[in-house]
Design a protein around this motif. Sequence first.
Motif, PDB file in Angstrom:
ATOM      1  N   GLU A 104       0.837  -1.205   0.000  1.00 53.08           N
ATOM      2  CA  GLU A 104       0.000   0.000   0.000  1.00 53.08           C
ATOM      3  C   GLU A 104       0.872   1.255   0.000  1.00 53.08           C
ATOM      4  O   GLU A 104       0.575   2.221  -0.714  1.00 53.08           O
ATOM      5  CB  GLU A 104      -0.907   0.019   1.233  1.00 53.08           C
ATOM      6  CG  GLU A 104      -2.019  -0.998   1.207  1.00 53.08           C
ATOM      7  CD  GLU A 104      -2.787  -1.043   2.523  1.00 53.08           C
ATOM      8  OE1 GLU A 104      -2.768  -0.053   3.284  1.00 53.08           O
ATOM      9  OE2 GLU A 104      -3.398  -2.099   2.798  1.00 53.08           O
ATOM     10  N   LEU A 105       1.928   1.228   0.778  1.00 53.55           N
ATOM     11  CA  LEU A 105       2.840   2.376   0.821  1.00 53.55           C
ATOM     12  C   LEU A 105       3.475   2.611  -0.546  1.00 53.55           C
ATOM     13  O   LEU A 105       3.546   3.751  -1.020  1.00 53.55           O
ATOM     14  CB  LEU A 105       3.910   2.152   1.892  1.00 53.55           C
ATOM     15  CG  LEU A 105       5.023   3.193   2.017  1.00 53.55           C
ATOM     16  CD1 LEU A 105       4.482   4.608   2.168  1.00 53.55           C
ATOM     17  CD2 LEU A 105       5.927   2.849   3.185  1.00 53.55           C
ATOM     18  N   ASP A 138       3.758  13.175   3.960  1.00 54.54           N
ATOM     19  CA  ASP A 138       3.106  12.999   5.269  1.00 54.54           C
ATOM     20  C   ASP A 138       2.299  11.706   5.311  1.00 54.54           C
ATOM     21  O   ASP A 138       2.307  10.999   6.322  1.00 54.54           O
ATOM     22  CB  ASP A 138       2.204  14.193   5.594  1.00 54.54           C
ATOM     23  CG  ASP A 138       2.992  15.463   5.869  1.00 54.54           C
ATOM     24  OD1 ASP A 138       4.183  15.350   6.266  1.00 54.54           O
ATOM     25  OD2 ASP A 138       2.438  16.560   5.693  1.00 54.54           O
ATOM     26  N   HIS A 139       1.610  11.414   4.230  1.00 56.04           N
ATOM     27  CA  HIS A 139       0.839  10.165   4.158  1.00 56.04           C
ATOM     28  C   HIS A 139       1.779   8.957   4.218  1.00 56.04           C
ATOM     29  O   HIS A 139       1.513   7.978   4.925  1.00 56.04           O
ATOM     30  CB  HIS A 139      -0.004  10.139   2.878  1.00 56.04           C
ATOM     31  CG  HIS A 139      -0.869   8.932   2.741  1.00 56.04           C
ATOM     32  ND1 HIS A 139      -1.925   8.675   3.584  1.00 56.04           N
ATOM     33  CD2 HIS A 139      -0.815   7.897   1.861  1.00 56.04           C
ATOM     34  CE1 HIS A 139      -2.498   7.531   3.236  1.00 56.04           C
ATOM     35  NE2 HIS A 139      -1.848   7.044   2.185  1.00 56.04           N
ATOM     36  N   ALA A 140       2.890   9.043   3.506  1.00 55.86           N
ATOM     37  CA  ALA A 140       3.872   7.955   3.516  1.00 55.86           C
ATOM     38  C   ALA A 140       4.445   7.759   4.922  1.00 55.86           C
ATOM     39  O   ALA A 140       4.628   6.623   5.377  1.00 55.86           O
ATOM     40  CB  ALA A 140       4.998   8.242   2.522  1.00 55.86           C
ATOM     41  N   GLN A 167       1.937   5.935   6.993  1.00 52.32           N
ATOM     42  CA  GLN A 167       1.922   4.515   6.629  1.00 52.32           C
ATOM     43  C   GLN A 167       3.150   3.794   7.190  1.00 52.32           C
ATOM     44  O   GLN A 167       3.041   2.657   7.667  1.00 52.32           O
ATOM     45  CB  GLN A 167       1.863   4.360   5.108  1.00 52.32           C
ATOM     46  CG  GLN A 167       0.514   4.749   4.530  1.00 52.32           C
ATOM     47  CD  GLN A 167       0.531   4.667   3.018  1.00 52.32           C
ATOM     48  OE1 GLN A 167       1.282   5.386   2.359  1.00 52.32           O
ATOM     49  NE2 GLN A 167      -0.294   3.785   2.477  1.00 52.32           N
ATOM     50  N   LEU A 168       4.293   4.451   7.141  1.00 57.02           N
ATOM     51  CA  LEU A 168       5.508   3.857   7.689  1.00 57.02           C
ATOM     52  C   LEU A 168       5.357   3.638   9.193  1.00 57.02           C
ATOM     53  O   LEU A 168       5.787   2.614   9.727  1.00 57.02           O
ATOM     54  CB  LEU A 168       6.719   4.738   7.387  1.00 57.02           C
ATOM     55  CG  LEU A 168       8.063   4.223   7.885  1.00 57.02           C
ATOM     56  CD1 LEU A 168       8.389   2.856   7.279  1.00 57.02           C
ATOM     57  CD2 LEU A 168       9.162   5.234   7.558  1.00 57.02           C
ATOM     58  N   ASN A 169       4.735   4.559   9.876  1.00 55.14           N
ATOM     59  CA  ASN A 169       4.491   4.413  11.310  1.00 55.14           C
ATOM     60  C   ASN A 169       3.648   3.166  11.592  1.00 55.14           C
ATOM     61  O   ASN A 169       3.940   2.406  12.525  1.00 55.14           O
ATOM     62  CB  ASN A 169       3.805   5.657  11.867  1.00 55.14           C
ATOM     63  CG  ASN A 169       3.586   5.543  13.358  1.00 55.14           C
ATOM     64  OD1 ASN A 169       4.524   5.370  14.128  1.00 55.14           O
ATOM     65  ND2 ASN A 169       2.333   5.610  13.770  1.00 55.14           N
ATOM     66  N   ALA A 170       2.632   2.916  10.787  1.00 55.48           N
ATOM     67  CA  ALA A 170       1.785   1.729  10.973  1.00 55.48           C
ATOM     68  C   ALA A 170       2.595   0.446  10.754  1.00 55.48           C
ATOM     69  O   ALA A 170       2.402  -0.544  11.481  1.00 55.48           O
ATOM     70  CB  ALA A 170       0.588   1.785  10.025  1.00 55.48           C
ATOM     71  N   ILE A 171       3.477   0.476   9.778  1.00 60.38           N
ATOM     72  CA  ILE A 171       4.341  -0.687   9.531  1.00 60.38           C
ATOM     73  C   ILE A 171       5.232  -0.935  10.741  1.00 60.38           C
ATOM     74  O   ILE A 171       5.366  -2.068  11.216  1.00 60.38           O
ATOM     75  CB  ILE A 171       5.187  -0.477   8.253  1.00 60.38           C
ATOM     76  CG1 ILE A 171       4.301  -0.539   7.008  1.00 60.38           C
ATOM     77  CG2 ILE A 171       6.319  -1.501   8.173  1.00 60.38           C
ATOM     78  CD1 ILE A 171       4.978  -0.073   5.730  1.00 60.38           C
ATOM     79  N   LEU A 172       5.823   0.127  11.255  1.00 60.23           N
ATOM     80  CA  LEU A 172       6.713  -0.023  12.405  1.00 60.23           C
ATOM     81  C   LEU A 172       5.963  -0.482  13.652  1.00 60.23           C
ATOM     82  O   LEU A 172       6.529  -1.197  14.483  1.00 60.23           O
ATOM     83  CB  LEU A 172       7.467   1.284  12.655  1.00 60.23           C
ATOM     84  CG  LEU A 172       8.572   1.567  11.646  1.00 60.23           C
ATOM     85  CD1 LEU A 172       9.133   2.973  11.824  1.00 60.23           C
ATOM     86  CD2 LEU A 172       9.680   0.539  11.744  1.00 60.23           C
TER      87      LEU A 172
END
Length: 157
Positions: free
Chosen positions: A115-116, A127-129, A132-137
């Motif tokens: 999705e990213l 900012d959206h990326a 999304q990276l925060n959710a992955i982490l």
Amino acid sequence: MCRVCWIVVVILVLLTAAVTYKFVIQGQVTGSADGRTAILLEGNERDLVLSEMRVFLESVQQITSGISKDDMTRVANAARQSGSNAQMAVPGSLVGKLPLAFKKLGFDTHARFDELALDAEQLGDRDHALTQLNAILMNCVACHAAYRFEVPAHGSR
């Protein structure tokens, strides 16, 4: 004769349920001294999973670098490295040893990288990326907090 058939059917259903529970839901796990669930793998299987995690970490580093430089092509390429295609190399015998919750977390993490990558290409929004990276982490932290890998000593199974 019909009674024997029903008994065989019931036995087969119970056997199928037990095998499904063991290899789809439970996996090969045990407790560990630090409170996490220990997933029991052979050495080469452990190496494969840890290698995949290192690829996740490399992707995160490249994504972070891409976001900091506003290079969304780099973000997309790095995210794609850890997307769903990366899980194709995992053999079924290994997947059967992993508990269901671990598999769900892993599949979700691969999907989030996909999705990213797609959003980085299509939206180009740093900012959206980053969100999304925060959710992955968060998936990474949850996994490392819950699981560890152990190679059982020979004959301990």
